[in-house]
Design an enzyme around this catalytic site. Structure first.
Site, short mmCIF file in Angstrom:
data_model
loop_
_atom_site.label_atom_id
_atom_site.label_comp_id
_atom_site.label_asym_id
_atom_site.label_seq_id
_atom_site.Cartn_x
_atom_site.Cartn_y
_atom_site.Cartn_z
N PHE A 20 71.66 61.90 60.23
CA PHE A 20 72.80 61.08 59.80
C PHE A 20 72.70 60.59 58.36
O PHE A 20 73.69 60.16 57.78
CB PHE A 20 72.96 59.87 60.72
N ASP B 163 61.94 62.99 72.25
CA ASP B 163 61.87 64.00 71.19
C ASP B 163 60.50 63.99 70.51
O ASP B 163 60.41 63.97 69.28
CB ASP B 163 63.00 63.79 70.18
N CYS C 33 66.33 59.27 53.76
CA CYS C 33 65.24 58.32 53.82
C CYS C 33 64.61 58.22 52.42
O CYS C 33 64.33 59.24 51.80
CB CYS C 33 64.23 58.84 54.83
N GLY D 216 63.18 62.27 52.52
CA GLY D 216 63.66 63.35 53.37
C GLY D 216 65.07 63.09 53.85
O GLY D 216 65.60 62.00 53.69
N LYS D 217 65.66 64.14 54.41
CA LYS D 217 67.01 64.02 54.94
C LYS D 217 66.96 64.05 56.46
O LYS D 217 66.22 64.84 57.03
CB LYS D 217 67.89 65.17 54.44
N GLY D 218 67.77 63.23 57.08
CA GLY D 218 67.81 63.20 58.53
C GLY D 218 69.16 63.66 59.05
O GLY D 218 70.00 64.14 58.28
N LYS E 143 65.81 54.05 55.86
CA LYS E 143 66.71 55.08 56.37
C LYS E 143 68.11 54.56 56.07
O LYS E 143 68.49 53.48 56.52
CB LYS E 143 66.53 55.17 57.89
P1 ADP Z 1 65.78 62.57 61.63
O1 ADP Z 1 65.67 61.38 62.53
O2 ADP Z 1 67.18 63.08 61.56
O3 ADP Z 1 64.76 63.64 61.86
P2 ADP Z 1 64.87 60.69 59.67
O4 ADP Z 1 66.00 60.04 58.98
O5 ADP Z 1 64.12 59.93 60.70
O6 ADP Z 1 65.40 62.07 60.20
O7 ADP Z 1 63.81 61.17 58.60
C1 ADP Z 1 64.11 62.10 57.59
C2 ADP Z 1 62.85 62.40 56.80
O8 ADP Z 1 62.46 61.22 56.10
C3 ADP Z 1 61.64 62.75 57.66
O9 ADP Z 1 61.56 64.10 57.89
C4 ADP Z 1 60.48 62.27 56.80
O10 ADP Z 1 60.10 63.26 55.88
C5 ADP Z 1 61.05 61.08 56.08
N1 ADP Z 1 60.67 59.82 56.74
C6 ADP Z 1 61.28 59.25 57.82
N2 ADP Z 1 60.68 58.08 58.16
C7 ADP Z 1 59.67 57.90 57.28
C8 ADP Z 1 58.66 56.87 57.09
N3 ADP Z 1 58.60 55.81 57.90
N4 ADP Z 1 57.78 57.01 56.07
C9 ADP Z 1 57.84 58.10 55.26
N5 ADP Z 1 58.74 59.10 55.37
C10 ADP Z 1 59.65 59.01 56.36
#
Ligand code: ADP
Length: 301
Positions: free
Chosen positions: A38, A150, A41, A34-36, A56
């Site tokens: 910054f 959050d 992931c 997924g995309k966050g 991340k």
């Molecule tokens: P943000 O903090 O900007 O919401 P993150 O970088 O934390 O984004 O996460 C982006 C995406 O990565 C999440 O929406 C999720 O789908 C995936 N993700 C984050 N952490 C995990 C994890 N520990 N295990 C599996 N997927 C994850």
């Protein structure tokens, strides 16, 4: 490092192999999860043990501003010392010239937001199952002096065996810092409590408010305060005014009402939440089958 230099991924600038410069551990980067805000992931495998993680990756170029760099550093500083069954495990972190890497426990079933999207609403026994674990994780965070700030369905991650893990401490803060930074709403928390709107700062009780929003959303499929325009929504939040979910049990409705009390001091503590009739008089399953991700589970009593 030779591997990374020679195996650049197509399309982006990330190498397939990532080396922890501190330990020499070599990881293989897998699929995008997924995309966050910054960065991105990815799934990650330790090439020597085969253990799977989530990483991340925050490009250094994305956090050139002091403010955003500070946010990422604070997330690491807060998260890296935490260890609890219901908080996403923080394995390691390191940086190279191009990126900052946070290696986290892998949660293969994504988040409660994904489940709700597929299911539309969840049953009360399921909500008790998820909330008990969320409350256990949140109790730990609060005991450590950390306010999450959050709490929302997309920050409740799920492991393969349907265990909930609170994640994304990107907006979290220590209690004393929250005091000093009173009035500062940093980032965009999903569920704004009345005191946060009033710029009185975010307290432990603001996390309890968010828990009320989470419970309401999980049981009804809608957020309690979804009204536009924004000013009208703020007014409803200040007054704790939301559509009554008539189809819910009296216990569920009563608990939501207490969690969404406009005055922070009127909201129950986490211990009191667990003692409420919603929990004490209703059945909580010990385990949830993975099919609960897409269809209503049938509980054999
Ligand atoms: P943000 O903090 O900007 O919401 P993150 O970088 O934390 O984004 O996460 C982006 C995406 O990565 C999440 O929406 C999720 O789908 C995936 N993700 C984050 N952490 C995990 C994890 N520990 N295990 C599996 N997927 C994850």
């Amino acid at each position: 490092m030779e591997h990374s230099a020679s195996r650049r991924a197509q399309g982006d600038n990330l190498s397939y192999f990532i080396e922890d410069p501190g330990t020499g551990t070599l990881y293989r980067r897998g699929q995008l999860l997924g995309k966050g805000a910054f960065g991105r992931c990815y799934k990650l495998t330790d090439t020597s043990t085969g253990k799977v993680y989530a990483v991340k990756i925050v490009p250094q170029a994305r956090i050139t501003r002091l403010e955003s760099r500070g946010k990422v550093e604070r997330e690491i500083e807060l998260h890296c010392h935490l260890s609890h069954r219901h908080v996403v495990g923080f394995h390691r972190h390191f940086a190279d010239r191009d990126n900052i890497y946070m290696i986290l426990e892998y949660c293969s079933r994504k988040s409660l937001a994904h489940i709700l999207k597929a299911r539309k609403t969840l049953t009360e026994p399921e909500v008790r199952y998820y909330l008990r674990q969320i409350i256990a994780g949140l109790r730990y965070l609060h005991q450590q002096g950390i306010i999450h700030r959050d709490l929302k369905l997309s920050n409740f991650f799920l492991t393969k065996n349907m265990q909930v893990k609170i994640g994304d401490l990107g907006l979290a803060t220590r209690d004393e810092q929250a005091g000093r930074r009173r009035g500062v709403v940093c980032g965009t928390p999903n569920y704004l409590a009345p005191e946060v709107i009033a710029k009185k700062g975010h307290s432990f009780q603001s996390d309890i408010w968010a828990l009320g929003c989470v419970m309401y959303t999980a049981l009804t499929g809608c957020s309690p305060f979804e009204i536009t325009p924004k000013q009208e929504m703020y007014q409803c939040i200040r007054e704790g005014r939301y559509p009554t979910p008539n189809h819910l049990s009296p216990g569920a409705r009563d608990l939501i009402g207490r969690l969404l009390a406009p005055s922070p001091s009127a909201r129950p503590s986490l211990e009191e939440v667990l003692e409420h009739e919603f929990f004490s008089q209703g059945f909580t399953p010990d385990k949830l089958p993975s099919r609960a991700c897409h269809s209503v589970p049938i509980f054999a009593l």
